[in-house]
Design a protein around this motif. Structure first.
Motif, PDB file in Angstrom:
ATOM      1  N   LYS A  26      26.117   9.831 -98.079  1.00  0.00           N
ATOM      2  CA  LYS A  26      26.017   8.509 -98.706  1.00  0.00           C
ATOM      3  C   LYS A  26      27.338   7.745 -98.627  1.00  0.00           C
ATOM      4  O   LYS A  26      27.353   6.530 -98.401  1.00  0.00           O
ATOM      5  CB  LYS A  26      25.566   8.657-100.157  1.00  0.00           C
ATOM      6  N   CYS A  27      28.461   8.441 -98.831  1.00  0.00           N
ATOM      7  CA  CYS A  27      29.775   7.780 -98.710  1.00  0.00           C
ATOM      8  C   CYS A  27      30.005   7.313 -97.278  1.00  0.00           C
ATOM      9  O   CYS A  27      30.529   6.220 -97.044  1.00  0.00           O
ATOM     10  CB  CYS A  27      30.893   8.727 -99.128  1.00  0.00           C
ATOM     11  N   ALA A  28      29.619   8.156 -96.335  1.00  0.00           N
ATOM     12  CA  ALA A  28      29.793   7.792 -94.926  1.00  0.00           C
ATOM     13  C   ALA A  28      28.969   6.559 -94.579  1.00  0.00           C
ATOM     14  O   ALA A  28      29.405   5.717 -93.775  1.00  0.00           O
ATOM     15  CB  ALA A  28      29.407   8.961 -94.032  1.00  0.00           C
ATOM     16  N   GLN A  29      27.805   6.437 -95.180  1.00  0.00           N
ATOM     17  CA  GLN A  29      26.961   5.259 -94.935  1.00  0.00           C
ATOM     18  C   GLN A  29      27.536   4.014 -95.605  1.00  0.00           C
ATOM     19  O   GLN A  29      27.407   2.900 -95.079  1.00  0.00           O
ATOM     20  CB  GLN A  29      25.542   5.532 -95.448  1.00  0.00           C
ATOM     21  N   ALA A  30      28.158   4.191 -96.758  1.00  0.00           N
ATOM     22  CA  ALA A  30      28.689   3.040 -97.500  1.00  0.00           C
ATOM     23  C   ALA A  30      30.014   2.529 -96.930  1.00  0.00           C
ATOM     24  O   ALA A  30      30.321   1.333 -97.050  1.00  0.00           O
ATOM     25  CB  ALA A  30      28.872   3.422 -98.971  1.00  0.00           C
ATOM     26  N   LEU A  31      30.784   3.404 -96.314  1.00  0.00           N
ATOM     27  CA  LEU A  31      32.121   3.028 -95.848  1.00  0.00           C
ATOM     28  C   LEU A  31      32.131   1.842 -94.885  1.00  0.00           C
ATOM     29  O   LEU A  31      32.904   0.891 -95.093  1.00  0.00           O
ATOM     30  CB  LEU A  31      32.808   4.239 -95.202  1.00  0.00           C
ATOM     31  N   PRO A  32      31.299   1.826 -93.828  1.00  0.00           N
ATOM     32  CA  PRO A  32      31.365   0.682 -92.902  1.00  0.00           C
ATOM     33  C   PRO A  32      31.070  -0.644 -93.591  1.00  0.00           C
ATOM     34  O   PRO A  32      31.762  -1.647 -93.334  1.00  0.00           O
ATOM     35  CB  PRO A  32      30.300   1.014 -91.853  1.00  0.00           C
ATOM     36  N   ARG A  33      30.064  -0.658 -94.463  1.00  0.00           N
ATOM     37  CA  ARG A  33      29.724  -1.900 -95.157  1.00  0.00           C
ATOM     38  C   ARG A  33      30.855  -2.333 -96.081  1.00  0.00           C
ATOM     39  O   ARG A  33      31.200  -3.522 -96.141  1.00  0.00           O
ATOM     40  CB  ARG A  33      28.421  -1.723 -95.946  1.00  0.00           C
ATOM     41  N   LEU A  34      31.408  -1.361 -96.805  1.00  0.00           N
ATOM     42  CA  LEU A  34      32.468  -1.691 -97.753  1.00  0.00           C
ATOM     43  C   LEU A  34      33.721  -2.193 -97.023  1.00  0.00           C
ATOM     44  O   LEU A  34      34.333  -3.189 -97.431  1.00  0.00           O
ATOM     45  CB  LEU A  34      32.815  -0.458 -98.600  1.00  0.00           C
ATOM     46  N   ILE A  35      34.083  -1.540 -95.938  1.00  0.00           N
ATOM     47  CA  ILE A  35      35.278  -1.941 -95.189  1.00  0.00           C
ATOM     48  C   ILE A  35      35.076  -3.311 -94.560  1.00  0.00           C
ATOM     49  O   ILE A  35      35.983  -4.159 -94.557  1.00  0.00           O
ATOM     50  CB  ILE A  35      35.620  -0.895 -94.105  1.00  0.00           C
ATOM     51  N   ASN A  36      33.884  -3.543 -94.028  1.00  0.00           N
ATOM     52  CA  ASN A  36      33.622  -4.821 -93.361  1.00  0.00           C
ATOM     53  C   ASN A  36      33.578  -5.986 -94.340  1.00  0.00           C
ATOM     54  O   ASN A  36      33.922  -7.122 -93.987  1.00  0.00           O
ATOM     55  CB  ASN A  36      32.300  -4.754 -92.585  1.00  0.00           C
ATOM     56  N   THR A  37      33.128  -5.720 -95.576  1.00  0.00           N
ATOM     57  CA  THR A  37      33.047  -6.805 -96.560  1.00  0.00           C
ATOM     58  C   THR A  37      34.350  -6.974 -97.343  1.00  0.00           C
ATOM     59  O   THR A  37      34.594  -8.035 -97.918  1.00  0.00           O
ATOM     60  CB  THR A  37      31.902  -6.545 -97.558  1.00  0.00           C
ATOM     61  N   SER A  38      35.163  -5.907 -97.359  1.00  0.00           N
ATOM     62  CA  SER A  38      36.434  -5.990 -98.088  1.00  0.00           C
ATOM     63  C   SER A  38      37.456  -6.750 -97.254  1.00  0.00           C
ATOM     64  O   SER A  38      37.509  -6.626 -96.034  1.00  0.00           O
ATOM     65  CB  SER A  38      36.978  -4.589 -98.396  1.00  0.00           C
ATOM     66  N   ASN A  39      38.244  -7.532 -97.919  1.00  0.00           N
ATOM     67  CA  ASN A  39      39.300  -8.295 -97.258  1.00  0.00           C
ATOM     68  C   ASN A  39      40.624  -7.593 -97.511  1.00  0.00           C
ATOM     69  O   ASN A  39      41.096  -7.530 -98.646  1.00  0.00           O
ATOM     70  CB  ASN A  39      39.340  -9.721 -97.809  1.00  0.00           C
ATOM     71  N   PHE A  40      41.219  -7.061 -96.455  1.00  0.00           N
ATOM     72  CA  PHE A  40      42.457  -6.307 -96.630  1.00  0.00           C
ATOM     73  C   PHE A  40      43.634  -7.199 -96.994  1.00  0.00           C
ATOM     74  O   PHE A  40      44.700  -6.713 -97.334  1.00  0.00           O
ATOM     75  CB  PHE A  40      42.769  -5.517 -95.355  1.00  0.00           C
TER      76      PHE A  40
END
Length: 684
Positions: A26-40
């Motif tokens: 579940k974390c692996a699935q959430a990571l791409p979405r979270l990284i793509n939506t997060s603004n570094f």
């Protein structure tokens, strides 16, 4: 949201995948979405979030669960049972890579964190090494790909090495040797796989320890071979290659390709102009400090390089000498408050700019431009008077740069605006009587020798100091390590030592030649004080440029080999020092050993008006020695006898009307300090 997820993610990674498989998935699935939506960008703006993100990811990469995957071969990592790690490793590396570049590492705790995880960096470097073409059983001649995970290893090393204070840690992980070997195989790699290699070497070369290590493994030759392949088509890698060669090469090596260097200088100045207008002073991946650092190195000893940049370099839009100096000045004003903060990159930029202006101020052609800028002069004076220079800064500047206060003081000195220059000017107007009186008050019973040296030559200097110390009965020794402890104004103390010295022993090497502080000392001694200089040349160093022109006709001693084995040179050094001091030493000692031998005689007391020069000359043939100089008086006949023996005019003797031998000694010291001026006075 990101911080909350990071805490949860790290807790899950502490558990073996077999015990928390669904959580891993579940974390692996959430990571791409979270990284793509997060603004570094929001992480960059908050150093605490950036630090927490970076250190959490590095900590997890070093955890046994993740290290298990990192230690696997590429083939083993691709097995079905290991794929559960893949995305987690990928994103841990990606986030660590991005956030490590947001941290200044200005605190000891931050640097110690990386030190504690050096084993992780050592592992990453070893895995990169194993993936290189020379270590693969089957590899194509070209377009060998390192793979996604190994490429992420390289990116983390690249960005970590961009924090210059961390370079010593990475060197202990064998980065210099390995990175030179990687670059030698660059022609076999894909463009994406080889892109970080030259940048890693560039970042390493920005630290002096990195330069030494890279040169130990033949980096210059490997880089030139890489350059000849012409596999790079983009401007950035080509420029980086030239910058690395400039950082690794000696000034003599740089001169050999003047035409090529002119092209690089054009590019460097253009990059400074572009970065000065860019976001966070960056352009094309470069911070403005990077080209400035290279310019400092190239300006150190080569005036023609400085002239080319200011008068001939081609830029878009076109610029002249005035606009280029204004460019550097405007950057100086923008970074003027860097010492009030903790950003090492800003402090480094300020230091580089001040060193560039120091180099400019050595040239009279451009010094007038600086003097006319009152805002600039006021800013430089503030740096001299300010006590905020950060100790961390000393770990962040290369050998080619001096500290903020040293550079600022050097600028004012070259522009004749420092207090020491005013003191010299005032002394030139002091009358002879005042000067002699002042000298009598300050006169030591022994002459003084000063040792001028570059701290890079400390071991050789210690040997010279120990040797000269054996003759402490003949002279005192002034050296900064014994006379500058705890002083408030270092330059004032050094200048005083030079002024009191009868002779200055200069230990000359390539490092001395390249040091602006040493240049300042040497020029002050020769040009302002007209001091007697004894150059000691170390190994194969040949004086040139600003130093060579001032050494014309000066006797020197050269040590080509080990100090202990150069017994004849040791004797030559001591004899040269003693013979150079003889005019003073003769008067201080009990007899005039420098004069031809004369026989003993007893002269009757007489007044100066009744003494006949002819009678004295007749008696000299039977003299062997004079009385000790401290017993000479105008009525005892010693002074008149000395003048007569040396065939000096009685008018000259009567003009000064010396009453004691001590007055003669003091006046002799004044003549040594400014002989030419007094000769011109008497000629009139």
């Amino acid at each position: 949201m990101w911080s909350q997820f990071l805490v949860l993610w790290c807790e899950i990674l502490q558990i073996l995948p077999s015990d928390a498989q669904s959580c891993y998935v579940k974390c692996a699935q959430a990571l791409p979405r979270l990284i793509n939506t997060s603004n570094f960008l929001f992480i960059r703006k908050d150093v605490n979030i950036a630090r927490n993100s970076c250190f959490s990811c590095i900590t997890q990469l070093n955890h046994p669960n993740m290290r298990y995957f990192l230690q696997l071969t590429t083939e083993q990592q691709g097995l079905p049972e290991n794929k559960i790690y893949y995305k987690h490793i990928y994103y841990l590396l990606r986030i660590a890579t991005q956030t490590v570049s947001f941290l200044p590492f200005s605190t000891v705790d931050d640097r110690q964190f990386i030190e504690k995880h050096a084993d992780l960096y050592r592992l990453l470097i070893e895995k990169i090494e194993e993936s290189m073409p020379d270590h693969c059983q089957t590899v194509e001649e070209k377009n060998h790909s390192l793979g996604i995970i190994i490429s992420r290893h390289l990116s983390l090393i690249w960005n970590t090495a961009d924090r210059t204070v961390l370079i010593p840690i990475l060197l202990r992980c064998d980065l210099a040797k390995k990175s030179v070997g990687w670059l030698a195989q660059a022609s076999k790699l894909t463009a994406n796989s080889r892109r970080p290699l030259i940048s890693i070497i560039h970042n390493t070369a920005r630290h002096d320890d990195g330069v030494d290590e890279l040169n130990k493994y033949g980096a210059i030759e490997i880089i030139k071979q890489y350059q000849k392949t012409k596999i790079e088509k983009n401007d950035a890698p080509i420029l980086i290659t030239s910058m690395v060669l400039a950082l690794l090469s000696t000034p003599e090596e740089l001169k050999r390709d003047q035409q090529g260097m002119n092209i690089v200088l054009n590019q460097l100045l253009q990059l400074v102009m572009n970065a000065a207008k860019g976001d966070r002073y960056r352009r094309d991946g470069f911070h403005v400090s990077e080209p400035l650092c290279v310019l400092v190195k190239m300006f150190v000893v080569e005036e023609r390089t400085l002239d080319f940049i200011l008068c001939h370099a081609e830029t878009r839009p076109p610029s002249d000498m005035h606009s280029k100096i204004r460019l550097f000045a405007s950057l100086l004003f923008k970074f003027a408050e860097a010492l009030n903060g903790t950003d090492l990159l800003e402090q480094f930029t300020l230091t580089a700019l001040l060193n560039i202006f120091w180099s400019i101020s050595f040239q009279q052609t451009y010094s007038a431009e600086l003097i006319q800028d009152q805002e600039f002069i006021a800013a430089i004076r503030r740096f001299v008077e300010d006590d905020q220079e950060n100790e961390v800064l000393e770990q962040y500047k290369p050998r080619s740069m001096e500290g903020v206060k040293e550079a600022a003081h050097g600028i004012l000195h070259n522009l004749n605006l420092d207090s020491k220059h005013e003191l010299v000017l005032n002394r030139e107007n002091i009358s002879a009587d005042d000067f002699i009186s002042d000298t009598i008050e300050k006169k030591s019973t022994k002459p003084s020798i000063m040792i001028s040296y570059c701290h890079a030559d400390n071991p050789f200097c210690s040997q010279v100091f120990d040797l000269l110390s054996k003759h402490s009965d003949a002279f005192d020794i002034w050296i900064d390590r014994t006379h500058c402890q705890g002083v408030e104004d270092l330059w004032e103390s050094i200048a005083d030592g030079m002024e009191q010295a009868s002779i200055i022993v200069c230990l000359l090497s390539g490092q001395y030649f390249e040091s602006k502080s040493c240049r300042k000392e040497f020029i002050y001694a020769t040009d302002s004080l007209k001091k007697k200089i004894l150059p000691v040349l170390i190994e194969q160093f040949e004086p040139k440029g600003w130093l060579g022109i001032r050494m014309t006709g000066i006797k020197y001693v050269r040590f080509r080999g080990s100090f202990e084995l150069e017994q004849n040179k040791i004797a030559e050094l001591i004899n040269t020092v003693l013979s150079s001091l003889s005019p003073t030493k003769v008067l201080v000692n009990e007899n005039l050993s420098a004069q031809p031998p004369i026989s003993h005689a007893t002269l009757p007391p007489r007044h100066e008006s009744s003494i006949s020069t002819n009678n004295i000359t007749a008696q000299l043939t039977s003299l062997n020695a004079l009385r000790p100089v401290d017993q000479w008086t105008s009525t005892s006949g010693d002074i008149h006898m000395w003048f007569a023996y040396n065939q000096l005019s009685t008018q000259f003797r009567d003009l000064f009307n010396f009453q004691t031998g001590e007055e003669m000694l003091n006046y002799a010291q004044m003549l040594v300090k400014d002989r030419e001026k007094h000769m011109n006075t008497y000629a009139r």
